[in-house]
Design a protein around this motif. Structure first.
Motif, mmCIF file in Angstrom:
data_model
loop_
_atom_site.group_PDB
_atom_site.id
_atom_site.type_symbol
_atom_site.label_atom_id
_atom_site.label_comp_id
_atom_site.label_asym_id
_atom_site.label_seq_id
_atom_site.Cartn_x
_atom_site.Cartn_y
_atom_site.Cartn_z
ATOM 1 N N SER A 104 -1.775 33.178 21.492
ATOM 2 C CA SER A 104 -1.309 33.549 20.625
ATOM 3 C C SER A 104 -1.870 34.081 19.880
ATOM 4 C CB SER A 104 -0.860 32.689 20.042
ATOM 5 O OG SER A 104 -1.624 31.237 19.540
ATOM 6 N N THR A 105 -3.159 34.783 19.981
ATOM 7 C CA THR A 105 -3.734 35.747 18.504
ATOM 8 C C THR A 105 -3.682 37.249 19.405
ATOM 9 O OG1 THR A 105 -5.956 35.219 19.405
ATOM 10 C CG2 THR A 105 -5.310 33.841 17.976
ATOM 11 N N LEU A 106 -3.036 37.503 20.215
ATOM 12 C CA LEU A 106 -3.157 38.336 21.393
ATOM 13 C C LEU A 106 -1.798 39.488 20.722
ATOM 14 C CD1 LEU A 106 -4.331 38.022 24.964
ATOM 15 C CD2 LEU A 106 -5.952 38.746 22.367
ATOM 16 N N ARG A 107 -2.292 40.514 20.224
ATOM 17 C CA ARG A 107 -1.389 41.412 19.387
ATOM 18 C C ARG A 107 -0.012 41.353 20.596
ATOM 19 N NH1 ARG A 107 -2.876 46.268 15.859
ATOM 20 N NH2 ARG A 107 -3.654 44.679 14.835
ATOM 21 N N ASP A 108 -0.751 42.373 21.932
ATOM 22 C CA ASP A 108 0.538 42.179 22.678
ATOM 23 C C ASP A 108 1.660 41.602 22.789
ATOM 24 O OD1 ASP A 108 -1.661 44.645 23.174
ATOM 25 O OD2 ASP A 108 -1.329 44.401 24.874
ATOM 26 N N VAL A 109 0.735 40.188 22.957
ATOM 27 C CA VAL A 109 1.166 38.813 23.323
ATOM 28 C C VAL A 109 2.190 38.695 21.878
ATOM 29 C CG1 VAL A 109 1.832 36.654 22.960
ATOM 30 C CG2 VAL A 109 0.075 38.353 24.605
ATOM 31 N N ARG A 110 1.916 39.251 20.988
ATOM 32 C CA ARG A 110 2.887 38.446 19.360
ATOM 33 C C ARG A 110 3.974 39.854 19.810
ATOM 34 N NH1 ARG A 110 0.833 34.617 17.218
ATOM 35 N NH2 ARG A 110 2.942 34.406 16.314
ATOM 36 N N GLN A 111 3.548 41.079 19.959
ATOM 37 C CA GLN A 111 5.096 42.276 19.411
ATOM 38 C C GLN A 111 5.666 41.260 20.424
ATOM 39 O OE1 GLN A 111 2.835 46.094 21.005
ATOM 40 N NE2 GLN A 111 2.782 46.010 18.415
ATOM 41 N N ALA A 112 5.134 41.189 21.813
ATOM 42 C CA ALA A 112 6.514 41.015 23.050
ATOM 43 C C ALA A 112 7.864 39.682 22.908
ATOM 44 C CB ALA A 112 5.823 40.242 24.232
ATOM 45 N N MET A 113 6.906 38.441 21.920
ATOM 46 C CA MET A 113 7.350 37.487 21.389
ATOM 47 C C MET A 113 8.329 37.838 20.161
ATOM 48 S SD MET A 113 6.560 34.742 23.182
ATOM 49 C CE MET A 113 6.035 36.256 24.963
ATOM 50 N N VAL A 114 8.116 38.350 19.299
ATOM 51 C CA VAL A 114 8.161 38.572 18.548
ATOM 52 C C VAL A 114 9.319 39.213 18.276
ATOM 53 C CG1 VAL A 114 8.305 40.260 16.288
ATOM 54 C CG2 VAL A 114 7.003 37.975 16.572
ATOM 55 N N ARG A 115 9.851 40.234 19.529
ATOM 56 C CA ARG A 115 10.727 40.808 19.428
ATOM 57 C C ARG A 115 11.783 40.282 20.808
ATOM 58 N NH1 ARG A 115 9.209 44.222 24.210
ATOM 59 N NH2 ARG A 115 7.736 45.287 23.188
ATOM 60 N N GLU A 116 11.129 39.623 21.406
ATOM 61 C CA GLU A 116 12.172 38.746 22.161
ATOM 62 C C GLU A 116 13.033 37.608 20.705
ATOM 63 O OE1 GLU A 116 13.948 38.887 25.205
ATOM 64 O OE2 GLU A 116 14.664 36.512 25.276
ATOM 65 N N GLN A 117 12.045 36.976 20.137
ATOM 66 C CA GLN A 117 12.893 35.769 19.585
ATOM 67 C C GLN A 117 13.905 36.602 17.982
ATOM 68 O OE1 GLN A 117 9.058 34.885 17.355
ATOM 69 N NE2 GLN A 117 8.368 33.971 19.735
ATOM 70 N N ARG A 118 13.620 38.204 18.156
ATOM 71 C CA ARG A 118 14.575 38.901 17.217
ATOM 72 C C ARG A 118 15.952 38.925 17.574
ATOM 73 N NH1 ARG A 118 10.103 42.927 14.571
ATOM 74 N NH2 ARG A 118 9.589 41.309 12.624
ATOM 75 N N ARG A 119 15.887 39.106 19.422
ATOM 76 C CA ARG A 119 16.815 39.817 19.824
ATOM 77 C C ARG A 119 17.982 38.450 19.807
ATOM 78 N NH1 ARG A 119 18.856 38.662 24.781
ATOM 79 N NH2 ARG A 119 17.397 37.692 25.772
ATOM 80 N N LEU A 120 16.935 37.102 20.501
ATOM 81 C CA LEU A 120 17.731 36.089 20.458
ATOM 82 C C LEU A 120 18.525 35.706 18.589
ATOM 83 C CD1 LEU A 120 15.444 33.810 22.387
ATOM 84 C CD2 LEU A 120 17.181 34.789 22.711
ATOM 85 N N GLY A 121 17.944 35.802 17.750
ATOM 86 C CA GLY A 121 18.177 35.320 16.933
ATOM 87 C C GLY A 121 19.074 36.109 15.551
ATOM 88 N N LYS A 122 19.684 37.374 15.818
ATOM 89 C CA LYS A 122 19.852 38.560 15.502
ATOM 90 C C LYS A 122 20.661 38.302 15.021
ATOM 91 C CE LYS A 122 20.888 42.066 18.736
ATOM 92 N NZ LYS A 122 21.571 41.018 19.684
ATOM 93 N N ASP A 123 21.568 37.568 15.299
ATOM 94 C CA ASP A 123 23.446 37.428 15.524
ATOM 95 C C ASP A 123 23.703 36.253 14.628
ATOM 96 O OD1 ASP A 123 24.002 39.704 16.104
ATOM 97 O OD2 ASP A 123 24.323 39.116 18.082
ATOM 98 N N GLY A 124 22.551 35.088 13.716
ATOM 99 C CA GLY A 124 22.373 34.276 13.083
ATOM 100 C C GLY A 124 23.093 32.616 13.722
ATOM 101 N N GLY A 125 23.470 31.902 13.767
ATOM 102 C CA GLY A 125 23.543 30.362 13.840
ATOM 103 C C GLY A 125 22.544 29.690 14.934
ATOM 104 N N VAL A 126 21.178 30.759 14.141
ATOM 105 C CA VAL A 126 19.944 29.736 14.903
ATOM 106 C C VAL A 126 18.868 29.402 13.860
ATOM 107 C CG1 VAL A 126 19.975 31.595 16.579
ATOM 108 C CG2 VAL A 126 18.941 32.051 14.138
ATOM 109 N N VAL A 127 18.297 28.498 14.760
ATOM 110 C CA VAL A 127 17.244 27.331 13.709
ATOM 111 C C VAL A 127 15.797 27.739 14.245
ATOM 112 C CG1 VAL A 127 16.199 25.415 13.317
ATOM 113 C CG2 VAL A 127 18.747 25.939 12.925
ATOM 114 N N LEU A 128 15.468 28.562 14.460
ATOM 115 C CA LEU A 128 13.880 29.287 14.480
ATOM 116 C C LEU A 128 12.234 28.332 14.705
ATOM 117 C CD1 LEU A 128 15.190 32.363 14.483
ATOM 118 C CD2 LEU A 128 14.767 32.199 16.031
#
Ligand code: DC
Length: 230
Positions: A104-128
């Motif tokens: 979880s310290t690797l930049r490439d990993v964080r970029q991919a995970m953050v992108r997916e988390q934003r996709r899942l959460g963007k419309d709200g109704g989420v507890v992350l």
């Protein structure tokens, strides 16, 4: 006018009570619970299985880009699917727990995970929940909670969890492990664990789970009321 569904971000160190609280808050509000630590763990499992050592970032970046991680609500908790396979239990193994701190310290990993988390959460109704939801993933989240608890309280909770699985551990060992993880999570270059300036601190050392959940639900209700009155 229909109410806006909130984005609730809960950050904090290991064993501070985030997962249990996030799960129950999501149930109370009818929101989706997104355990981002489980996502990092699932990816780590895949990397371990591929035989790569945790620091060869280029190949790991390619794996992160092409891996499908899904969080599926099931029987009041979350099932974690890695490329369609149920890995809910396996991602909690000691091997994964050790390796995930490096992955979880690797930049490439964080970029991919953050992108997916934003996709899942963007419309709200989420507890992350995780380490960087209020600082990096959703700096504009509607409610930001930073959960903390004393090392001893956290070690006792972990001890109890393990005992429920039939594993006996010594408190001192667990306290040392937690200290080490805190140090790693807080001192890394990429998205270190840090309280967002506008996050509300919730110290759970002496709180029951119900009290923790109630606190976050109340903050969410206050936010919704504020929006109704705006
Ligand atoms: O919360 P957890 O123990 O399941 O998290 C597993 C690891 O993933 C932990 O070492 C920190 C890392 N993590 C992270 O870097 N960023 C997140 N948003 C969530 C977890």
């Amino acid at each position: 006018m229909s109410r806006k569904k909130l984005i609730i971000a809960i950050d904090g160190p290991a064993a501070s009570g985030k997962s249990t609280t996030a799960k129950l808050v999501a149930q109370r509000l009818g929101y989706l619970h997104i355990d981002t630590g489980a996502m990092y763990r699932a990816l780590t499992l895949k990397i371990l299985r591929s035989g790569l050592d945790g620091f060869y970032s280029k190949k790991i970046g390619a794996i992160a880009e092409t891996t499908r991680i899904e969080l599926v609500p099931a029987n009041g908790s979350l099932k974690v699917l890695l490329d369609g396979e149920d890995v809910t239990e396996q991602i909690r193994s000691p091997e994964v727990t050790i390796a995930v701190s490096s992955v979880s310290t690797l930049r490439d990993v964080r970029q991919a995970m953050v992108r997916e988390q934003r996709r899942l959460g963007k419309d709200g109704g989420v507890v992350l929940e995780g380490r960087d939801l209020g600082t990096v993933v959703f700096p504009d989240a509607d409610v930001k909670i930073f959960m903390v608890a004393s090392i001893e309280a956290r070690a006792r909770r972990r001890q109890q969890e393990l005992l429920e699985k039939g594993i006996r551990t010594d408190l001192e060992t667990l306290m040392n492990e937690i200290r080490e993880r805190d140090e790693k999570d807080s001192s890394r270059d990429e998205s270190p664990l840090r309280k967002a300036d506008d996050a509300i601190v919730l110290d759970t050392s002496d709180l029951t789970i119900d009290e923790q959940v109630e606190f976050v639900v109340r903050k969410a209700q206050e936010k919704l009321a504020e929006q109704d009155n705006a």
